[in-house]
Design a protein around this motif. Structure first.
Motif, mmCIF file in Angstrom:
data_model
loop_
_atom_site.group_PDB
_atom_site.id
_atom_site.type_symbol
_atom_site.label_atom_id
_atom_site.label_comp_id
_atom_site.label_asym_id
_atom_site.label_seq_id
_atom_site.Cartn_x
_atom_site.Cartn_y
_atom_site.Cartn_z
ATOM 1 N N GLY A 92 0.836 -1.207 0.000
ATOM 2 C CA GLY A 92 0.000 0.000 0.000
ATOM 3 C C GLY A 92 0.863 1.246 0.000
ATOM 4 O O GLY A 92 1.659 1.448 0.919
ATOM 5 N N ILE A 122 -0.960 -2.408 9.840
ATOM 6 C CA ILE A 122 -1.449 -1.040 10.117
ATOM 7 C C ILE A 122 -2.829 -0.865 9.495
ATOM 8 O O ILE A 122 -3.730 -0.305 10.090
ATOM 9 N N GLY A 153 -4.814 -1.944 4.018
ATOM 10 C CA GLY A 153 -6.145 -2.293 4.546
ATOM 11 C C GLY A 153 -6.933 -3.138 3.557
ATOM 12 O O GLY A 153 -8.107 -3.435 3.787
ATOM 13 N N ALA A 154 -6.300 -3.559 2.449
ATOM 14 C CA ALA A 154 -7.005 -4.356 1.431
ATOM 15 C C ALA A 154 -6.944 -5.837 1.811
ATOM 16 O O ALA A 154 -5.862 -6.363 2.109
ATOM 17 N N VAL A 191 -1.951 -1.207 -6.241
ATOM 18 C CA VAL A 191 -2.746 -1.554 -7.426
ATOM 19 C C VAL A 191 -2.915 -0.346 -8.344
ATOM 20 O O VAL A 191 -3.615 -0.420 -9.348
ATOM 21 N N PHE A 207 -0.967 0.300 16.384
ATOM 22 C CA PHE A 207 -2.072 1.234 16.599
ATOM 23 C C PHE A 207 -1.538 2.635 16.898
ATOM 24 O O PHE A 207 -0.881 2.848 17.931
HETATM 25 N N1 LIG Z 1 -3.205 1.428 12.594
HETATM 26 C C1 LIG Z 1 -3.233 2.747 12.643
HETATM 27 O O1 LIG Z 1 -2.941 3.370 13.654
HETATM 28 C C2 LIG Z 1 -3.583 3.517 11.416
HETATM 29 C C3 LIG Z 1 -3.291 4.884 11.325
HETATM 30 C C4 LIG Z 1 -3.569 5.555 10.129
HETATM 31 C C5 LIG Z 1 -4.139 4.858 9.070
HETATM 32 N N2 LIG Z 1 -4.443 3.539 9.229
HETATM 33 C C6 LIG Z 1 -4.976 2.729 8.122
HETATM 34 O O2 LIG Z 1 -3.862 2.469 7.266
HETATM 35 C C7 LIG Z 1 -4.317 2.271 5.924
HETATM 36 C C8 LIG Z 1 -3.522 3.166 4.997
HETATM 37 O O3 LIG Z 1 -3.835 4.530 5.212
HETATM 38 P P1 LIG Z 1 -3.646 5.584 4.015
HETATM 39 O O4 LIG Z 1 -4.131 6.883 4.520
HETATM 40 O O5 LIG Z 1 -2.293 5.487 3.436
HETATM 41 O O6 LIG Z 1 -4.727 4.975 2.985
HETATM 42 P P2 LIG Z 1 -4.856 5.110 1.404
HETATM 43 O O7 LIG Z 1 -6.204 4.628 1.053
HETATM 44 O O8 LIG Z 1 -4.439 6.473 0.970
HETATM 45 O O9 LIG Z 1 -3.756 4.096 0.839
HETATM 46 C C9 LIG Z 1 -3.990 2.738 0.677
HETATM 47 C C10 LIG Z 1 -3.194 2.279 -0.538
HETATM 48 O O10 LIG Z 1 -3.349 0.871 -0.667
HETATM 49 C C11 LIG Z 1 -3.460 0.587 -2.048
HETATM 50 N N3 LIG Z 1 -4.035 -0.753 -2.243
HETATM 51 C C12 LIG Z 1 -5.311 -1.121 -2.457
HETATM 52 N N4 LIG Z 1 -5.399 -2.458 -2.630
HETATM 53 C C13 LIG Z 1 -4.145 -2.950 -2.510
HETATM 54 C C14 LIG Z 1 -3.584 -4.246 -2.575
HETATM 55 N N5 LIG Z 1 -4.325 -5.330 -2.797
HETATM 56 N N6 LIG Z 1 -2.248 -4.363 -2.390
HETATM 57 C C15 LIG Z 1 -1.467 -3.295 -2.160
HETATM 58 N N7 LIG Z 1 -1.953 -2.022 -2.085
HETATM 59 C C16 LIG Z 1 -3.265 -1.863 -2.263
HETATM 60 C C17 LIG Z 1 -4.304 1.736 -2.591
HETATM 61 O O11 LIG Z 1 -4.196 1.856 -3.989
HETATM 62 C C18 LIG Z 1 -3.679 2.911 -1.847
HETATM 63 O O12 LIG Z 1 -2.585 3.465 -2.546
HETATM 64 C C19 LIG Z 1 -5.817 2.529 5.966
HETATM 65 O O13 LIG Z 1 -6.477 1.296 6.104
HETATM 66 C C20 LIG Z 1 -6.000 3.355 7.230
HETATM 67 O O14 LIG Z 1 -7.297 3.225 7.756
HETATM 68 C C21 LIG Z 1 -4.184 2.856 10.365
#
Ligand SMILES: NC(=O)c1ccc[n+]([C@@H]2O[C@H](COP(=O)([O-])OP(=O)(O)OC[C@H]3O[C@@H](n4cnc5c(N)ncnc54)[C@H](O)[C@@H]3O)[C@@H](O)[C@H]2O)c1
Ligand SMILES: C[C@@H](O)[C@H](N)C(=O)O
Length: 344
Positions: free
Chosen positions: A173, A264, A243-244, A198, A290
């Motif tokens: 991601g 994450i 998250g995918a 992707v 987290f």
């Molecule tokens: N755990 C935590 O504390 C925490 C904190 C912040 C964000 N998050 C989570 O982290 C994730 C990422 O956040 P973000 O703001 O960068 O989100 P984002 O949606 O901007 O980025 C996600 C990326 O994953 C890509 N993706 C989709 N399917 C995929 C696959 N099969 N394989 C690889 N990549 C793929 C998308 O194209 C995108 O570029 C989200 O799920 C968000 O909710 C968690």
């Protein structure tokens, strides 16, 4: 002062509110820049994230930095008028077992900006505890200061994965979180960082920013690609930041025997089947990550040293009154990071 308020999903109003005064342990910060996070966009579109529901008007924004304009009496000496600072958005209770153990990111009574019912930083002024406020050196811009927040998510994940000198790492991601986890892994000494996504534009950006190899999982199998890149071994650490569902499932195909997977990304459906015999036979460590704890000083230091690049992930910046337009643009799949410029 002007404040951008999410009145209901899809609808912001910019309204006037009273400027806050600091409590004795607080500073008041004139907010300069605030990043737009995926969670802000999610509240804007859907009005909820899991159990957190926007039930009354909410001020979004939790990636913020600005300038101190007023100092509470107990914070005098720590901060001066005009100091540029970044704000850590989660303030824990300081009293529970988690806080006492130093795991304050797990505090159940945390106040977290822009998480219902707590207001965030799309406001000209915010009063904030001085001990969750960090001074920025001259070499770190206010924009970079605001991005200490997503960088902190990346730093915490790299720490959870115990990424060390010479390690190979896969980040799945390439949104802001994945890109900044890549920066954190490199800063921790990783020898090679591979990425998957992707969206070709996201992979191209990751490559520009120094990814050692990119994997487009629409075309190539993740496990096989990583096997080819690592002489059949797999990487030491996988950091899952998409998250995918398919990415989460395949993390265990990409990690080496005895390696670590750090999760994450939050999946739409949190219940994802994993091959437990693979996890046991290969003695894999699966770890959640987290938010973050004790990362802001490191984030500021890494920026001051020029060891990470955060500003390069920003696609656009708009003024506070254009918040609605900014969120419509932030929704687009090719956008990585939007920012609001708040102070006049
Ligand atoms: N755990 C935590 O504390 C925490 C904190 C912040 C964000 N998050 C989570 O982290 C994730 C990422 O956040 P973000 O703001 O960068 O989100 P984002 O949606 O901007 O980025 C996600 C990326 O994953 C890509 N993706 C989709 N399917 C995929 C696959 N099969 N394989 C690889 N990549 C793929 C998308 O194209 C995108 O570029 C989200 O799920 C968000 O909710 C968690
Ligand atoms: C950590 C932060 O960036 C995330 N959006 C959250 O609310 O948990």
């Amino acid at each position: 002062m002007r404040v951008a308020v999410l009145e209901e999903p899809g609808s912001f109003v910019v309204e006037e509110r009273d400027k806050p005064a600091p409590d004795p342990d607080e500073v008041v910060v004139e907010i300069g820049k605030v990043g737009i996070c995926g969670s802000d966009v999610h509240y804007y579109e859907h009005g909820r994230i899991g159990d957190y529901v926007v039930e009354s008007p909410l001020v979004l924004g939790h990636e913020s930095a600005g300038e101190v304009v007023s100092v509470g009496e107990n914070a005098e000496g720590d901060f001066d008028f005009g100091d540029r600072v970044t704000l850590e958005p989660g303030v824990p209770c300081r009293r529970c077992d988690h806080c006492k153990r130093g795991e304050y990111n797990l505090c159940p009574d945390v106040t977290f900006m822009a998480t219902p019912p707590d207001d965030g930083a799309f406001a000209e002024f915010v009063a904030w505890p001085a001990d969750f406020t960090y001074r920025l050196p001259d070499s770190v811009s206010t924009r970079e200061g605001a991005l200490c927040e997503p960088l902190s998510v990346g730093i915490h994940a790299a720490r959870r994965g115990e990424v060390g000198v010479g390690d190979s790492v896969l980040v799945t991601g390439c949104g802001p979180i994945g890109l900044l986890a890549m920066e954190a892994a490199n800063a921790a000494g990783a020898a090679e960082v591979f990425v998957s996504d992707v969206v070709p534009e996201k992979l191209a950006l990751a490559e520009e920013r120094g990814a050692d190899a990119t994997i487009d999982v629409r075309e190539d199998d993740l496990g096989e690609s990583v096997s080819d890149l690592t002489d059949g071994e797999g990487v030491d650490v996988v950091i899952e930041a998409s998250g995918a569902d398919p990415a989460i499932r395949t993390t265990i195909d990409a990690v080496r025997r005895g390696g670590t997977v750090v999760l994450i990304g939050l999946a739409q459906d949190a219940e994802i089947p994993l091959d437990t015999s693979e996890i046991i036979d290969n003695e894999l460590d699966l770890r959640g990550s987290f938010r973050y704890r004790n990362t802001y000083p490191a984030a500021v230091q890494l920026l001051a040293d020029g060891a990470v690049d955060v500003a390069g992930i920003v696609d656009f910046e708009m003024e506070l009154p254009d918040v609605g337009e900014a969120f419509e643009r932030a929704k687009e799949s090719e956008t990585v990071k939007g920012m609001l410029s708040v102070s006049r």
